[in-house]
Design a protein around this motif. Structure first.
Motif, short mmCIF file in Angstrom:
data_model
loop_
_atom_site.label_atom_id
_atom_site.label_comp_id
_atom_site.label_asym_id
_atom_site.label_seq_id
_atom_site.Cartn_x
_atom_site.Cartn_y
_atom_site.Cartn_z
N PRO A 58 0.82 -1.21 0.00
CA PRO A 58 0.00 0.00 0.00
C PRO A 58 0.86 1.26 0.00
O PRO A 58 1.88 1.32 0.66
CB PRO A 58 -0.79 -0.10 1.30
CG PRO A 58 -0.72 -1.54 1.69
CD PRO A 58 0.57 -2.06 1.14
N ALA A 62 2.29 1.40 -8.85
CA ALA A 62 1.70 0.23 -9.50
C ALA A 62 2.74 -0.85 -9.77
O ALA A 62 2.48 -2.04 -9.57
CB ALA A 62 1.01 0.65 -10.80
N ASN A 65 3.35 -3.20 -7.00
CA ASN A 65 2.22 -4.06 -6.66
C ASN A 65 1.82 -5.02 -7.76
O ASN A 65 0.94 -5.87 -7.57
CB ASN A 65 1.02 -3.20 -6.27
CG ASN A 65 1.22 -2.57 -4.91
OD1 ASN A 65 1.18 -3.24 -3.91
ND2 ASN A 65 1.47 -1.27 -4.90
N PHE A 97 -6.88 -4.99 -2.06
CA PHE A 97 -7.02 -3.88 -2.99
C PHE A 97 -8.31 -3.11 -2.68
O PHE A 97 -9.29 -3.69 -2.21
CB PHE A 97 -7.02 -4.38 -4.45
CG PHE A 97 -5.69 -4.85 -4.92
CD1 PHE A 97 -4.75 -3.96 -5.44
CD2 PHE A 97 -5.33 -6.19 -4.84
CE1 PHE A 97 -3.51 -4.39 -5.87
CE2 PHE A 97 -4.10 -6.63 -5.28
CZ PHE A 97 -3.18 -5.73 -5.79
N ASP A 101 -11.02 2.06 -5.98
CA ASP A 101 -10.02 2.34 -7.02
C ASP A 101 -10.15 1.40 -8.22
O ASP A 101 -9.28 1.39 -9.09
CB ASP A 101 -8.61 2.22 -6.42
CG ASP A 101 -8.34 3.29 -5.38
OD1 ASP A 101 -8.87 4.40 -5.52
OD2 ASP A 101 -7.60 2.99 -4.41
N ILE A 124 -3.61 3.15 -8.96
CA ILE A 124 -2.58 3.24 -7.91
C ILE A 124 -1.61 4.36 -8.25
O ILE A 124 -0.92 4.29 -9.27
CB ILE A 124 -1.81 1.91 -7.76
CG1 ILE A 124 -2.75 0.77 -7.37
CG2 ILE A 124 -0.70 2.05 -6.73
CD1 ILE A 124 -2.07 -0.57 -7.20
N LYS A 125 -1.61 5.39 -7.42
CA LYS A 125 -0.65 6.49 -7.54
C LYS A 125 -0.54 7.03 -8.97
O LYS A 125 0.55 7.16 -9.51
CB LYS A 125 0.71 6.09 -7.00
CG LYS A 125 0.66 5.77 -5.49
CD LYS A 125 2.00 5.58 -4.88
CE LYS A 125 2.74 6.81 -4.58
NZ LYS A 125 2.45 7.70 -3.54
#
Length: 161
Positions: A58, A62, A65, A97, A101, A124-125
Motif C-alpha cells: 500500500p 503500480a 504491486n 485492494f 479504485d 494506484i498512484k
C-alpha cells in the motif's frame, strides 16, 4: 659395535625435551567443546517472519504491486477461467485492494452474449494496473491514468456491491 652417546648428544636430547615441554604449554590442555543448539533454541521462531513471494505494498507505485496483483489474478484464473467481473473484484478486495479504485468491464455484450474478455483495473498512484481475463489466458499491464481519471475506455460496470 655399540655407540655410546656423547655428552653433546645427551645435551641435544635434553634441549629437545625441554623445548617440547615449553611448547606443550602453548597448546590447550582440554579441547574446546563445540556449541550445539539446544532443542529450545532450534524451535524458537524468529521474531518477524519474512514473507515469501509477492505482497501488497500500500502507498507504493503500480509497479511495486504488479507481482501481487498478477499472483492473485493468476490463482483466480487457474481456479475459475475467465470468471465473472464481480467475483474478480471481490477476490482482489479480499486480498487488500481498494474497491473504490477499481473498474471492471461487463461480463456480457450489449446483445447478451458472453464477453470475449473481462478487464479489471486498479488505480494506484496515478497509474493503472490492468488485468485481462479470457477463457484461456490472463495478462496484465501497467498503463497511465486516463484524462478522465479512470483506467478503462468505454462502458464499465458499476461496482456498488
Amino acid at each position: 659395535m655399540r655407540v655410546r652417546p656423547t655428552h653433546r648428544t645427551g645435551g641435544a636430547i635434553a634441549l629437545t625435551l625441554a623445548a617440547a615441554v615449553v611448547l606443550s604449554g602453548c597448546v590447550a590442555s582440554t579441547p574446546e567443546t563445540a556449541v550445539t543448539p539446544t532443542t529450545e533454541a532450534a524451535s524458537t521462531p524468529s521474531p518477524e517472519a519474512t514473507p515469501t513471494g509477492p505482497i501488497l505494498r500500500p502507498g507504493e507505485a503500480a509497479a511495486a504491486n504488479r507481482q501481487f496483483f498478477d499472483l492473485i489474478n493468476t490463482k483466480y484464473h487457474d481456479a475459475n477461467g475467465q470468471g465473472a467481473g464481480r467475483s474478480i473484484v471481490d477476490n482482489l478486495v479480499a486480498n487488500g485492494f481498494s474497491k473504490q479504485d477499481m473498474e471492471v468491464t461487463p461480463d456480457s455484450t450489449a446483445i447478451g452474449l458472453a464477453a470475449d474478455s473481462i478487464v479489471v483495473s486498479v488505480r494506484i498512484k496515478g497509474e493503472c494496473l490492468l488485468g485481462q481475463f479470457t477463457p484461456d489466458n490472463y495478462v496484465s499491464s501497467i498503463e497511465p491514468l486516463l484524462g478522465t481519471g479512470g483506467c478503462l475506455v468505454g462502458k464499465t460496470r458499476t461496482i456498488d456491491w
